[in-house]
Enzyme design. Sequence first.
Site, mmCIF file in Angstrom:
data_model
loop_
_atom_site.group_PDB
_atom_site.id
_atom_site.type_symbol
_atom_site.label_atom_id
_atom_site.label_comp_id
_atom_site.label_asym_id
_atom_site.label_seq_id
_atom_site.Cartn_x
_atom_site.Cartn_y
_atom_site.Cartn_z
ATOM 1 N N ASP A 1 0.720 -1.366 -0.104
ATOM 2 C CA ASP A 1 0.120 0.019 0.012
ATOM 3 C C ASP A 1 0.777 1.129 0.170
ATOM 4 O O ASP A 1 0.231 2.399 -0.098
ATOM 5 C CB ASP A 1 -1.032 -0.043 1.252
ATOM 6 C CG ASP A 1 -0.320 -0.092 2.437
ATOM 7 O OD1 ASP A 1 0.911 0.311 2.768
ATOM 8 O OD2 ASP A 1 -1.044 -0.620 3.363
ATOM 9 N N HIS B 1 6.835 -7.723 -1.006
ATOM 10 C CA HIS B 1 5.845 -8.224 -1.885
ATOM 11 C C HIS B 1 5.460 -7.154 -2.953
ATOM 12 O O HIS B 1 4.529 -7.241 -3.719
ATOM 13 C CB HIS B 1 4.761 -8.527 -1.063
ATOM 14 C CG HIS B 1 4.538 -9.763 -0.388
ATOM 15 N ND1 HIS B 1 3.832 -10.153 0.569
ATOM 16 C CD2 HIS B 1 5.468 -10.742 -0.363
ATOM 17 C CE1 HIS B 1 4.195 -11.396 1.214
ATOM 18 N NE2 HIS B 1 5.248 -11.539 0.578
ATOM 19 N N SER C 1 1.137 -9.153 11.613
ATOM 20 C CA SER C 1 1.307 -9.977 10.605
ATOM 21 C C SER C 1 0.941 -11.447 11.032
ATOM 22 O O SER C 1 1.405 -11.807 12.325
ATOM 23 C CB SER C 1 2.593 -9.949 9.968
ATOM 24 O OG SER C 1 2.808 -11.305 9.132
HETATM 25 P P1 NAD Z 1 -2.667 -11.385 7.436
HETATM 26 O O1 NAD Z 1 -3.995 -10.569 6.914
HETATM 27 O O2 NAD Z 1 -2.148 -12.746 7.489
HETATM 28 O O3 NAD Z 1 -2.770 -10.914 9.029
HETATM 29 C C1 NAD Z 1 -2.895 -9.877 9.505
HETATM 30 C C2 NAD Z 1 -2.813 -9.916 11.153
HETATM 31 O O4 NAD Z 1 -2.731 -8.636 11.585
HETATM 32 C C3 NAD Z 1 -3.640 -10.830 11.739
HETATM 33 O O5 NAD Z 1 -3.088 -11.926 12.356
HETATM 34 C C4 NAD Z 1 -4.541 -9.702 12.727
HETATM 35 O O6 NAD Z 1 -4.956 -10.231 13.819
HETATM 36 C C5 NAD Z 1 -3.639 -8.620 12.846
HETATM 37 N N1 NAD Z 1 -4.126 -7.289 13.001
HETATM 38 C C6 NAD Z 1 -5.273 -6.900 12.239
HETATM 39 N N2 NAD Z 1 -5.569 -5.525 12.738
HETATM 40 C C7 NAD Z 1 -4.674 -5.059 13.429
HETATM 41 C C8 NAD Z 1 -4.393 -3.954 14.582
HETATM 42 N N3 NAD Z 1 -4.834 -3.040 14.204
HETATM 43 N N4 NAD Z 1 -3.308 -4.111 15.274
HETATM 44 C C9 NAD Z 1 -2.535 -5.459 15.273
HETATM 45 N N5 NAD Z 1 -2.619 -6.309 14.492
HETATM 46 C C10 NAD Z 1 -3.862 -6.410 13.603
HETATM 47 O O7 NAD Z 1 -1.776 -10.252 6.855
HETATM 48 P P2 NAD Z 1 0.009 -10.776 6.688
HETATM 49 O O8 NAD Z 1 0.636 -11.438 7.492
HETATM 50 O O9 NAD Z 1 0.423 -9.131 6.184
HETATM 51 O O10 NAD Z 1 -0.236 -11.393 5.258
HETATM 52 C C11 NAD Z 1 -0.945 -11.201 4.208
HETATM 53 C C12 NAD Z 1 -0.388 -10.857 2.801
HETATM 54 O O11 NAD Z 1 -1.311 -9.914 2.102
HETATM 55 C C13 NAD Z 1 0.846 -10.152 2.641
HETATM 56 O O12 NAD Z 1 1.429 -10.586 1.466
HETATM 57 C C14 NAD Z 1 0.360 -8.715 1.999
HETATM 58 O O13 NAD Z 1 1.037 -8.611 0.777
HETATM 59 C C15 NAD Z 1 -0.977 -8.805 1.752
HETATM 60 N N6 NAD Z 1 -1.701 -7.553 1.910
HETATM 61 C C16 NAD Z 1 -1.309 -6.402 2.078
HETATM 62 C C17 NAD Z 1 -2.196 -5.206 2.600
HETATM 63 C C18 NAD Z 1 -1.758 -3.988 2.526
HETATM 64 O O14 NAD Z 1 -0.909 -3.671 1.437
HETATM 65 N N7 NAD Z 1 -2.244 -3.068 3.243
HETATM 66 C C19 NAD Z 1 -3.429 -5.641 2.709
HETATM 67 C C20 NAD Z 1 -3.780 -7.055 2.629
HETATM 68 C C21 NAD Z 1 -3.151 -8.027 2.357
#
Ligand code: NAD
Length: 256
Positions: free
Chosen positions: A109, A124, A198
């Site tokens: 993002d 990524h 994450s």
């Molecule tokens: P994931 O969705 O697997 O995990 C996100 C984690 O963050 C969860 O365990 C959740 O409990 C926790 N979480 C959510 N909100 C939170 C907060 N406010 N404070 C603390 N913890 C919080 O995400 P990941 O591990 O990054 O893996 C997902 C993949 O998704 C990556 O490859 C990434 O590239 C992609 N992705 C990116 C975006 C972005 O760029 N913002 C959005 C969605 C997915």
Amino acid sequence: MERERHSEGILELARSLKMSRHAVVLTGAGISTESGIPDFRSQEGIWKQVDPMKVATLTALRRRPVEFYRFYQMRLARLDDANPNRAHYSLARLEELGLLKAVITQNVDGLHHKSGSKAVVEVHGNLRQAACIDCGRLYPSEAIRKAVESPTDVPACEACGGNLKPNVILFGEQLPSAAWNRAVEQAGKSDLFLVVGSSLQVGPVNMLPRVAFQAGARLAIINLEPTYCDGEAAIVIRDTAGKALSSLVELVESEH
Ligand code: NAD
Ligand code: ZN
């Protein structure tokens, strides 16, 4: 007492951070949920609504480009209006204070850049660019803007005619090697390695905390849900990234 507002975990993290020589952070989608960008695996996550294997893959882009772009239309529309939140700004501030050496992010993002962080490793990819899936040529993101607005109009590479995709890693693709090598190097050098937002379910990035731990770093985790590394972590903070990181900055600044 001022300090009583802060949990023991945050106080311990602030102490560790101040003592560290090379602190590194790994962020995931959870750091951006407070900016209104849904993550993938939480209850409200994107994967509860669509099947990633059907939309976010190279095969999907080759065979069903319109559906592929429809999915990205949804994601990109949200990103256009998204701004960094206090978690991103806190990390930028820690870098400015000399306490944080690098941010490795799985996010595409661009919010770490937007918040002022300089030492960012995007493992990524990112949505600021587009890339040809056949020859790899890079384009500014405007090249896919039209497809994003009307997904029936799938953009093609000027050089080879291949389909263009946002310059992010799709399921089944290799990570960009320069970024990945930098991430491994930073993890190996770190003496404090902090995971923020994450699930640590996506490889190979989820190996980085282990790389750091095995090289002798202390592990700290700020995440709303448990991860497979919690057992190895010296500090686990079950709170939102925004609240935890702003407390952290407040603590280190009050004594800086
Ligand atoms: P994931 O969705 O697997 O995990 C996100 C984690 O963050 C969860 O365990 C959740 O409990 C926790 N979480 C959510 N909100 C939170 C907060 N406010 N404070 C603390 N913890 C919080 O995400 P990941 O591990 O990054 O893996 C997902 C993949 O998704 C990556 O490859 C990434 O590239 C992609 N992705 C990116 C975006 C972005 O760029 N913002 C959005 C969605 C997915
Ligand atoms: Zn091409």
